[in-house]
Design an enzyme around this catalytic site. Sequence first.
Site, PDB file in Angstrom:
ATOM      1  N   GLU A 261       0.849  -1.198   0.000  1.00  0.00           N
ATOM      2  CA  GLU A 261       0.000   0.000   0.000  1.00  0.00           C
ATOM      3  C   GLU A 261       0.879   1.240   0.000  1.00  0.00           C
ATOM      4  O   GLU A 261       2.086   1.159  -0.194  1.00  0.00           O
ATOM      5  CB  GLU A 261      -0.975  -0.019   1.183  1.00  0.00           C
ATOM      6  CG  GLU A 261      -0.456  -0.679   2.452  1.00  0.00           C
ATOM      7  CD  GLU A 261       0.699   0.021   3.115  1.00  0.00           C
ATOM      8  OE1 GLU A 261       0.471   0.948   3.912  1.00  0.00           O
ATOM      9  OE2 GLU A 261       1.854  -0.383   2.848  1.00  0.00           O
TER      10      GLU A 261
ATOM     11  N   GLU B  34       4.197   1.476   1.659  1.00  0.00           N
ATOM     12  CA  GLU B  34       5.247   0.601   1.114  1.00  0.00           C
ATOM     13  C   GLU B  34       5.620  -0.548   2.041  1.00  0.00           C
ATOM     14  O   GLU B  34       6.788  -0.911   2.138  1.00  0.00           O
ATOM     15  CB  GLU B  34       6.504   1.423   0.791  1.00  0.00           C
ATOM     16  CG  GLU B  34       6.259   2.535  -0.197  1.00  0.00           C
ATOM     17  CD  GLU B  34       7.544   3.090  -0.761  1.00  0.00           C
ATOM     18  OE1 GLU B  34       7.947   2.630  -1.838  1.00  0.00           O
ATOM     19  OE2 GLU B  34       8.147   3.962  -0.115  1.00  0.00           O
TER      20      GLU B  34
END
Length: 712
Positions: free
Chosen positions: A440, A443
Site C-alpha cells: 500500500e 510501502e
Amino acid sequence: MNKRINHFVNFLVSIIFFLFVFSAMSFAQQKGKDARWESAGKQGIGTALNVDSKIWFTLQGGSLTEVFYPTADIANVEWLQFIVVNKRTKKVETERDDAIHQIKTLRTDSLSFEQINTSKSADWTITKTYTTDVERSSILIDVQFQTTNKNLNLYVYYNPSLGNSGMGDTAQTEKSNGILSVEKLKVASALKFSSKLDEQTNGFYQVNDGFEQLKKSGKITKQTKIVTDGNVAQIAKIVSPKRFTTVLSFGENSLNAQLNAELSYKKGFDLCQLEYDKSWSDYVKTLPKVDAKYQTQLNFAAMVLRASEDKTFRGGNVASLSNPWIPVGDANGPYVGGYHLVWSRDLYQVATAYIALGDLDSANRALDYLFKYQQKPDGSYPQISWLDGRTLGDAIQMDEVSYPLILAYQLNRIDRETYEKNIKPTAEFIAKNGPKTGQERWEEKAGFSPSTIAAEIAGLVCAASIARKNEDRVSSNLWLEKADYWAKNVEKWTATTTGKYGNGNYYIRLSANGTPDAGEKIELNNNAGTFQENEIVDAGFLELVRFGIKPANDPLIVKSLKVVDEVLKVETPNGVGFYRYNHDGYGEMEDGRPWNFDRKYSGKGHLWALLSGERGQYEIALSNGKWKMENGKFPNPNLHLNSMQNFANEGLMIPEQVWSQQNGVYNFGEGAGSATPLAWSMAQFIRLAINIKKGKNLDMPEVVARRYGNLK
C-alpha cells in the site's frame, strides 16, 4: 595421533583466518572510518533554476552537507565545515559540534540562505552565505570569521563522498593553484579559496586526516600531498580568514572541476549571487497569490519542487535531496539512494501541485518522465527508480501504477499515440491485477487498502474517459465496470464492523485478504509488533473523498474520522498532527536514535506533516468552499494549513515527520531527522493553500466525481 594432528591443523587454520580478517579490518581502517550521511533534516537546499548548472547544495547542522552532481540522485559530499583552533591552548572547535547554529532565509523569492554559527564559548562567529554559479557546476560561499581572540586560527575541513560512496576517493593538493582536489571515476571536486592556504594535508577520515594533529599540536605538522582509494578528508589553514570566498566545483575529472572553480572564482560571489537570485525571483513572479500569511511559504514550497527536478532527466523530481537514517557503513558504497530517488506516487503529488500553480509545463514534464523512464512494457510502474530508470525495489504498488492515468486525464493527454502506448497497457494491468496491491502507499504490506483502491478506481475511470475519446468503447466499458464493482465493494473489503474503536464500524489501514472482520493478524514492519487487522487504522480512506468516489459526509467516512482523531491525532505546540497509523515503527526512537538502529529495534513513527494537509483538503470537500473561523471549529482547512506552515523549520523546509512527544532530544511539534524538505509535503502545502483560495479541491478528477455523483 591423527586426531591431534587434525586439531592442530584446525587451530592453525583458525589462526590464519583470524589474522586475515584482522589484517583486512586493519587495512580498511587505514583507508578511513566508515562513511555516514549526515542528518536528513535539511534546513535549506539550493540550485540554479536553469539546466546548465548541474549542482545542488543542502544545509544542515551549521555546515554544507550533501552536494548533488551531475544529477539529483548522486550525492558527493558528507560535509564541508570550518575548524577553529587556539594556537596557544591547542583547543579545537568545529562548526558542527561546538557551535550554536542559526539559519536565515535572505529573500522571500530565492533559495538563498545564511548560516550563522556562534561558538558555545562565545569566542567566535562564522557567517556563511550560499549561492551557485548559473553557468557551471559551482557552489560559492561567502565566509565571514569574527573573533576578538588573536590566538584563533581558521581551518577548512572537507569530507567528500564522491559518486554516492564514501570509499574509493583520491585526494591531493594542487600546489600550482592552491586547489584541494578529490577524484573518483567520472567525478571530481575542486575546492578553491580567495584567501591563501597553508598547512594543507590530505588523509583518510578519522585515521590520519590531520584533525588529530590539530588537537595535539594546534597546527598541521605533517602535510600529506596525496592519498588514494579510501574515505578521504582534507584540511587546510585559511591565511586571511576575516572574510573570504570558498568555491566548491565539480566536473567529470580533476581538470574540468578545477577549471570550473577558476572560472567561478573569477566571476566572483556577488555576480553569481545576483544572477542566481534573479532567476528565482523571475520564477516567483509567475506564482499565484494566496493569503499574505502563507505567500512566502508557498513561494518556498514551489521553489523546492523546481529545485528537486533533475536537469538531465527532465521531469524526474526526487522525493527529497536527503539520506534519512542510513546505517553506519551503508554510505561506503554507491548502492544506497536514500530519498533522492523517484517514486511515481511522490511525482504525482508534485505534478498536481504544479497544476495548481498553473505550471503545466513542469507537470507535463513529470508525466513524460513517468512514461519514458518508469513505465514497464506490461504497463506497470516500479516501486522506486533512480533518475535514469534503473529500478530499486521490486514490489508492485497499485496506487503508483494508477497515478499516471489520473495525471494524464488532468493534463488532457488524450492523443492516440499516448493512449495506445501508455494509457491502455496500464489500465489493462490494473483491471487484471487489482484491487489487491503488493504494497500500500506506506510501502509495507500487501492486501486491500482503501487509499490504493481509491487510486485504482480513479485511474480506471480516467483511462476510460481517454479510451472513449479514442473510440475504444470496449475497453472503456470494461474498465468502468471494474471500477464500479470496486467502488461498490471497497467498504466490504476494507471496513470493519467489529473494531475496538468508536462503535466498531470504520475503515482500517489494510486487510490482507479483504476480510476485515475475520480476526486475522497483521505483523507490522520495523519490528513494531503483531496486531489484529481491525486494530490498525490510518486516514488513507480520505482518498475516496479526494478523488470524488465518496461524498465527504458519507456516514462511514465520518465515523472513521472520529476513530482517526481518537487514535492518531496529536495536538502539538505548532498545530494538529497525525500518525500514519497506530504502532508505526518508522521513525527515530523516543531517545533520538535513528530508525533501524543496528537493524534489530523498532523505531517510532512520528507525525507526518502531509497528513495535516490531506485532512485540510477533506475539510474543503466537507464544507464545499464555505467555512468560517468560529471558535476553531471544523470544518476549517486553514487550521491544517497553519499546522503545515508551523511545522516548517527556520529555512521554511517542511519535513516528512514531526516530533510527536513532549520529551526527547527534539522539540515537540518540530521536524527531526526525517527527509526534509519532503517534496510531497511541500506539494501538499501548495495544493491546500491554493484549494482554500479557490474554495474547492482542484485535484479532484471531474470525470470521477461526476460518475459517482459527487461533483459539486
